[in-house]
Design a protein around this motif. Sequence first.
Motif, PDB file in Angstrom:
ATOM      1  N   UNK A   1       0.211  -6.977  13.366  1.00 30.30           N
ATOM      2  CA  UNK A   1      -0.682  -6.179  12.553  1.00 30.30           C
ATOM      3  C   UNK A   1       0.342  -5.289  11.769  1.00 30.30           C
ATOM      4  N   UNK A   2       1.406  -4.735  12.354  1.00 32.06           N
ATOM      5  CA  UNK A   2       2.509  -3.951  11.653  1.00 32.06           C
ATOM      6  C   UNK A   2       2.698  -4.879  10.267  1.00 32.06           C
ATOM      7  N   UNK A   3       3.301  -6.237  10.312  1.00 33.98           N
ATOM      8  CA  UNK A   3       3.674  -6.873   9.081  1.00 33.98           C
ATOM      9  C   UNK A   3       2.418  -6.975   8.362  1.00 33.98           C
ATOM     10  N   UNK A   4       1.067  -7.578   8.694  1.00 34.75           N
ATOM     11  CA  UNK A   4      -0.042  -7.582   7.917  1.00 34.75           C
ATOM     12  C   UNK A   4      -0.228  -6.263   6.993  1.00 34.75           C
ATOM     13  N   UNK A   5      -0.048  -5.216   7.514  1.00 35.76           N
ATOM     14  CA  UNK A   5      -0.453  -3.958   6.744  1.00 35.76           C
ATOM     15  C   UNK A   5       0.660  -3.417   5.934  1.00 35.76           C
ATOM     16  N   UNK A   6       1.789  -3.808   6.326  1.00 34.77           N
ATOM     17  CA  UNK A   6       2.983  -3.315   5.324  1.00 34.77           C
ATOM     18  C   UNK A   6       2.847  -4.393   4.084  1.00 34.77           C
ATOM     19  N   UNK A   7       2.629  -5.410   4.390  1.00 35.34           N
ATOM     20  CA  UNK A   7       2.555  -6.553   3.330  1.00 35.34           C
ATOM     21  C   UNK A   7       1.350  -6.316   2.258  1.00 35.34           C
ATOM     22  N   UNK A   8       0.268  -5.972   2.786  1.00 36.86           N
ATOM     23  CA  UNK A   8      -1.067  -5.762   1.962  1.00 36.86           C
ATOM     24  C   UNK A   8      -1.506  -4.539   1.588  1.00 36.86           C
ATOM     25  N   UNK A   9      -1.006  -3.395   2.142  1.00 39.56           N
ATOM     26  CA  UNK A   9      -1.075  -2.055   1.869  1.00 39.56           C
ATOM     27  C   UNK A   9      -2.671  -1.900   1.600  1.00 39.56           C
ATOM     28  N   UNK A  10      -3.576  -1.637   2.341  1.00 43.71           N
ATOM     29  CA  UNK A  10      -4.863  -1.835   1.871  1.00 43.71           C
ATOM     30  C   UNK A  10      -5.262  -0.489   1.822  1.00 43.71           C
ATOM     31  N   UNK A  11      -6.369   0.013   0.961  1.00 42.56           N
ATOM     32  CA  UNK A  11      -7.148   1.445   0.656  1.00 42.56           C
ATOM     33  C   UNK A  11      -8.369   1.202   0.338  1.00 42.56           C
ATOM     34  N   UNK A  12      -9.208   2.051   0.557  1.00 37.75           N
ATOM     35  CA  UNK A  12     -10.749   2.283   0.247  1.00 37.75           C
ATOM     36  C   UNK A  12     -10.658   2.177  -1.307  1.00 37.75           C
ATOM     37  N   UNK A  13     -11.587   1.537  -1.926  1.00 39.87           N
ATOM     38  CA  UNK A  13     -11.527   1.402  -3.390  1.00 39.87           C
ATOM     39  C   UNK A  13     -13.119   2.090  -3.779  1.00 39.87           C
ATOM     40  N   UNK A  14     -13.931   2.054  -3.051  1.00 36.39           N
ATOM     41  CA  UNK A  14     -15.500   2.647  -3.324  1.00 36.39           C
ATOM     42  C   UNK A  14     -16.191   2.495  -2.129  1.00 36.39           C
ATOM     43  N   UNK A  15     -17.185   3.236  -1.830  1.00 34.42           N
ATOM     44  CA  UNK A  15     -18.205   3.227  -0.871  1.00 34.42           C
ATOM     45  C   UNK A  15     -19.539   3.177  -1.446  1.00 34.42           C
ATOM     46  N   UNK A  16     -20.445   2.275  -1.311  1.00 31.67           N
ATOM     47  CA  UNK A  16     -21.555   1.840  -2.132  1.00 31.67           C
ATOM     48  C   UNK A  16     -22.633   1.837  -1.060  1.00 31.67           C
TER      49      UNK A  16
END
Length: 460
Positions: free
Chosen positions: A230-245
């Motif tokens: 999980x550490x590798x996955x999240x450091x690589x892809x750096x996800x953030x919320x773009x919108x909530x609809x």
Amino acid sequence: MTTTLAGGRAARRQTMRRIRPRRSPAVPLLLAVWAGAAAVLWLWWHNTPSIADDNGKILNAGRITGLLAGYLMALVVLQMARVPALERRVGSDRVARWHAMSGRYTLCLIVAHVFLTMWGYALQAGKSLGDIVQQTIDSIDQLPDVGKAAIGTGLFVLIGLTSIGGIRRRMPYDTWYHVHLMTYAAVFLTFWHQITTGNDFAVEPAAKTFWYGLYGAVTALVIWYRILTPIRLNLKHRMRVEAVIEETPGIVSVLIGGRKLHRMGAEAGQFFRWRFLAPGMRFSSHPYSLSAAPRPDMLRITVKAIGDHSARLRELTPGTRVWAEGPYGAMTAQRRSRGKVLLVAGGVGITPMRALFETLPGAAGDITLLYRANSTQDLALWDELAKIADERGARLMYAVNSPEGERPDISAENLQRKIPDIDRHDVFMCGPAGFAQSVYEALRGAGVPARRIHHESFEM
């Protein structure tokens, strides 16, 4: 307000793949588990002399229950390690059932081991069954690592109590989840007395080496897949919320951006465990399915507010960091074995079904989606589903309550009337447990073989 999120070229390529069903490794894995249990029984039998009195019988019964409990402890932890071969091939819900069953057996064996061993020690010291509590206290004081094992046993009992259905349903999910994580501490504390006080490991160096190897391998898998991956996955892809609809009242879609998200290995039908790094949500990790095929720059989940965590998703703001673990789940196109497919969704179970509806391989007329909801207002993502059905030549049906509240009849007869060749379909299904059970029985009555009904529960 609704949002449309198509999978683009990647999703269209997915619809053109050949049907190549992948077999589940569940049977070979279960055979390996039973082979390990047989080896433990052989170790006990090999090191057990002739038993002449009741005291010997009691102590040896304590030995075998302890050995089997130690073996099952390792399996319980392995089932929590989120190994891809289990989570993505066998299925997360099936592994969760294995884990629950193994946990119950382990706790029963632990209690039996403690009781029988302390009873045998009491008789050996010239005491009676009534002195078993004092004998336990004496053993904790005198024997190496038994004090640690006593604490670990207490943790196992606590974890077992919180896993009882009635108690678990009354506990907040996050509380239950964090109590359950104490399984690691319980296993660690009870491991050492197995080595220091276990006669089988004292007389059989090879058995001690095997035990260290078993627990060492399981520990390595936990560290690799639950921490490092999980550490590798999240450091690589750096996800953030773009919108909530808001899709419908009580149901929201969360759009999650990041880098090269299509390289996370996720498939339609799978889910991640999501942790949103917002105030009050940082320590909560919940499983939500993808509700659209992964795009290089966007993932989407669609969630119904049925608890504190899911209700707070509507409060997320753009830019909120996201921590994800996965992908998990085996309900993907790899399970398919027939040209025609029926997708059945109940309520918010539409989320993985919508992603599969978009991406499952199939010509016009091959794919059918049946969507069950309380009312037409509860048919989340309906506009998207209608558009996908029109573009692919797929069939889209819904089943909602009548204005008087009467539930629709999803029976074997009705299914055969609507889909005459249903017995030649694969069926993918997602929804609440009661709904899934009733539909399963209807499908079996309509002639669909059990091996072609694919279901993963989201009530885990």
